[in-house]
Motif scaffolding. Structure first.
Motif, PDB file in Angstrom:
ATOM      1  N   GLU A 228      46.311 -24.006 -39.614  1.00 19.37           N
ATOM      2  CA  GLU A 228      46.343 -25.353 -39.565  1.00 19.37           C
ATOM      3  C   GLU A 228      45.610 -25.829 -38.251  1.00 19.37           C
ATOM      4  O   GLU A 228      45.999 -25.042 -37.134  1.00 19.37           O
ATOM      5  CB  GLU A 228      47.871 -26.094 -39.533  1.00 19.37           C
ATOM      6  CG  GLU A 228      48.670 -25.878 -40.681  1.00 19.37           C
ATOM      7  CD  GLU A 228      49.909 -26.106 -40.776  1.00 19.37           C
ATOM      8  OE1 GLU A 228      50.539 -26.600 -39.526  1.00 19.37           O
ATOM      9  OE2 GLU A 228      50.781 -26.248 -41.675  1.00 19.37           O
TER      10      GLU A 228
ATOM     11  N   ARG B 215      39.508 -33.403 -41.979  1.00 17.52           N
ATOM     12  CA  ARG B 215      41.002 -32.792 -41.857  1.00 17.52           C
ATOM     13  C   ARG B 215      41.971 -33.333 -42.880  1.00 17.52           C
ATOM     14  O   ARG B 215      41.854 -34.581 -43.025  1.00 17.52           O
ATOM     15  CB  ARG B 215      41.484 -33.382 -40.177  1.00 17.52           C
ATOM     16  CG  ARG B 215      42.881 -32.685 -40.203  1.00 17.52           C
ATOM     17  CD  ARG B 215      43.285 -33.204 -38.771  1.00 17.52           C
ATOM     18  NE  ARG B 215      42.794 -32.090 -37.597  1.00 17.52           N
ATOM     19  CZ  ARG B 215      41.933 -32.467 -36.700  1.00 17.52           C
ATOM     20  NH1 ARG B 215      41.566 -33.717 -36.818  1.00 17.52           N
ATOM     21  NH2 ARG B 215      41.603 -31.623 -35.919  1.00 17.52           N
ATOM     22  N   VAL B 216      42.718 -32.387 -43.518  1.00 16.26           N
ATOM     23  CA  VAL B 216      43.417 -33.050 -44.598  1.00 16.26           C
ATOM     24  C   VAL B 216      44.859 -32.207 -44.458  1.00 16.26           C
ATOM     25  O   VAL B 216      44.631 -31.035 -44.621  1.00 16.26           O
ATOM     26  CB  VAL B 216      42.736 -32.631 -46.229  1.00 16.26           C
ATOM     27  CG1 VAL B 216      43.910 -33.122 -47.252  1.00 16.26           C
ATOM     28  CG2 VAL B 216      41.520 -33.410 -46.441  1.00 16.26           C
ATOM     29  N   ASN B 217      45.833 -32.811 -44.309  1.00 14.95           N
ATOM     30  CA  ASN B 217      47.035 -32.201 -44.062  1.00 14.95           C
ATOM     31  C   ASN B 217      46.886 -31.159 -43.316  1.00 14.95           C
ATOM     32  O   ASN B 217      47.457 -30.038 -43.277  1.00 14.95           O
ATOM     33  CB  ASN B 217      47.781 -31.677 -45.430  1.00 14.95           C
ATOM     34  CG  ASN B 217      47.831 -32.815 -46.196  1.00 14.95           C
ATOM     35  OD1 ASN B 217      48.186 -33.899 -45.933  1.00 14.95           O
ATOM     36  ND2 ASN B 217      47.795 -32.590 -47.795  1.00 14.95           N
ATOM     37  N   ARG B 218      46.623 -31.448 -41.993  1.00 11.82           N
ATOM     38  CA  ARG B 218      46.530 -30.552 -40.648  1.00 11.82           C
ATOM     39  C   ARG B 218      45.440 -29.297 -41.112  1.00 11.82           C
ATOM     40  O   ARG B 218      45.355 -28.266 -40.303  1.00 11.82           O
ATOM     41  CB  ARG B 218      47.650 -29.804 -40.478  1.00 11.82           C
ATOM     42  CG  ARG B 218      48.801 -30.888 -40.023  1.00 11.82           C
ATOM     43  CD  ARG B 218      50.059 -30.298 -39.263  1.00 11.82           C
ATOM     44  NE  ARG B 218      50.815 -31.140 -38.734  1.00 11.82           N
ATOM     45  CZ  ARG B 218      52.115 -30.621 -38.378  1.00 11.82           C
ATOM     46  NH1 ARG B 218      52.411 -29.553 -38.346  1.00 11.82           N
ATOM     47  NH2 ARG B 218      52.639 -31.729 -37.821  1.00 11.82           N
ATOM     48  N   HIS B 219      44.846 -29.367 -42.531  1.00  9.33           N
ATOM     49  CA  HIS B 219      43.983 -28.359 -42.586  1.00  9.33           C
ATOM     50  C   HIS B 219      42.404 -28.962 -42.455  1.00  9.33           C
ATOM     51  O   HIS B 219      42.099 -29.980 -42.947  1.00  9.33           O
ATOM     52  CB  HIS B 219      44.315 -27.915 -44.002  1.00  9.33           C
ATOM     53  CG  HIS B 219      45.379 -26.673 -43.912  1.00  9.33           C
ATOM     54  ND1 HIS B 219      45.305 -25.592 -43.788  1.00  9.33           N
ATOM     55  CD2 HIS B 219      46.578 -27.198 -44.326  1.00  9.33           C
ATOM     56  CE1 HIS B 219      46.518 -24.804 -43.940  1.00  9.33           C
ATOM     57  NE2 HIS B 219      47.467 -26.040 -44.077  1.00  9.33           N
TER      58      HIS B 219
END
Length: 441
Positions: free
Chosen positions: A161, A173-177
């Motif tokens: 992450e 950045r999507v859901n901390r990824h």
């Protein structure tokens, strides 16, 4: 004499500061601080002699690293300031040692400071003691917060992450990824491909104007490790293969610019002197009917290479056209013989174990000692896995140099000829004024 009358003679400096993180998270903008301070100055009828703003700078930084503060101190030393005003103490300092360095300068010139939203000033001994205590507490709290943040960041990194950092073009950045952006990534890849083909940042910027690039932005993108799968220590899906990254690195190091005469040298940046390893530079001599173009070792120009000899561009071009087919055939045989073993599955398996281990520790299912021991064992196993060495893909080169390619090549402009060779050739070794070796990209 009343305080109001005293203030009428006071020359005040307004100091404002905000770090990048504070501005993003807490909304402590410079404009908001300035508005509050100017309203205070107007109400108190204080003469404002200057506004000193440090934007994007932490209060923990050394005073020497804060430009506006340094300018303020210079004005203090020449006697332009009687009082420094800021909104809160944490706008001024959170570092006790740095605070006292600056305070010593202020006291030497009889300058006090005041917080307009807190009950602090430096006019009495008791107030100075109170300030010292509050700064010590603030620094201790900042240290503890920093440690907590580092622990959170480490745990997030081990789970793949990302909590901070500017995401480069082509990713989002999507859901901390950090994941590939399907809208911009294909265009970014084409921009990289054009650079590998042409070696021209300016041409990429002009061609891909929709990306809103400029020379410096794309230059930084060429060095950004995210595109090869490393976003500040977090593994992400790469946009470039290791071979493409090496190609970009080689192109960056041998990038050439137009001469003052705007001449194009076909083999600019490709020819290497066998005697000293330096690159050879293109030169020209005016003749009655045409210009004689040749290449000379830069070491010879600087009197540092005595063995180097010049090579005419015409002779270099003939040698390249005569020998490139043999170089391609040799590369084909090597490609067929090379068996490349991929270790990606092994690496991915260990990374998944590291991620699960981090989850166990965060959920307090294992102790810190067990976590460290297992983490070190897994990391050692990961480090022991050898890197993949991919075979050089020469499919495009085989196609380009097939059939009657010489006839097509002869019709190209000098710019296109330069682009053609740069696309397929990494370097050419020149010895005694002749082509000795040709290395493909």
């Amino acid at each position: 004499m009343s305080e109001k009358k005293n203030l009428l003679r006071v020359r005040a400096a307004l100091y404002i500061r905000v770090s990048t993180q504070e501005q993003a998270i807490r909304g402590l903008s410079l404009d908001a601080q300035r508005a509050v301070l100017e309203a205070w100055a107007k109400k108190e009828k204080v003469k404002v002699v200057g506004v000193y703003a440090d934007e994007g700078i932490s209060a923990r930084k050394k005073a020497t690293k804060r430009p506006a503060l340094q300018r303020l101190l210079r004005d203090v030393e020449v006697g332009k300031i009687d009082l420094i005003a800021f909104t809160k103490l944490d706008r001024w300092f959170r570092n006790v040692a740095e605070y006292y360095k600056v305070q010593e300068i202020l006291e030497a010139h009889g300058v006090n400071w005041r917080t307009i939203q807190e009950n602090y000033d430096t006019s009495t001994a008791s107030e100075r003691f109170k300030v010292n205590m509050m700064l010590s507490v603030a620094q201790d709290e900042a240290d503890r917060t920093s440690e907590r943040i580092k622990a959170v960041m480490r745990a997030a990194k081990e789970k793949g992450e990302s909590l901070a950092g500017s995401v480069p073009l082509g990713y989002r950045r999507v859901n901390r990824h950090i994941v590939i952006d399907p809208e911009t990534a294909p265009v970014v890849r084409k921009a990289f491909e054009m650079y590998m083909d042409t070696g021209s940042i300016s041409r990429v910027v002009r061609t891909f104007s929709a990306l809103r690039l400029d020379y410096q932005i794309f230059s930084n993108m060429l060095k950004n490790k995210t595109y090869t799968g490393d976003f500040h220590g977090v593994s992400v899906e790469p946009l470039l293969t290791p071979e493409e990254q090496r190609s970009i690195e080689n192109t960056r190091h041998k990038r050439t610019r137009k001469t003052k005469e705007r001449r194009t040298y076909i083999f600019s940046g490709l020819l290497i002197c066998a005697a000293c390893g330096r690159r050879m530079s293109g030169k020209s001599v005016k003749r009655k009917y045409d210009d004689h173009m040749y290449y000379i070792c830069s070491g010879r120009v600087a009197m540092a290479c005595e063995a180097a000899k010049i090579i005419s561009e015409k002779n270099a071009e003939i040698a390249m056209m005569e020998n490139i087919s043999e170089v391609i055939e040799t590369a084909v045989m090597l490609e067929q013989e090379s068996g490349v073993v991929s270790h990606k599955a092994e690496r991915d398996a260990i990374k998944r174990k590291l991620s699960r281990l981090a989850d166990l520790y965060v959920d307090e299912l294992i102790s810190i000692d067990d976590y460290k021991r297992q983490h070190n064992e897994l990391q050692a196993a990961l480090d022991a896995i050898p890197e993949d060495i991919p075979a050089k893909d020469i499919t495009a080169a085989k196609q380009a140099f097939s059939g009657d390619w010489q006839s097509t090549y002869s019709q190209l402009s000098r710019d296109k000829k330069q682009e053609f060779w740069r696309k397929f050739v990494d370097k050419v070794i020149i010895k005694d004024g002749k082509v000795q070796d040709i290395f493909l990209r």
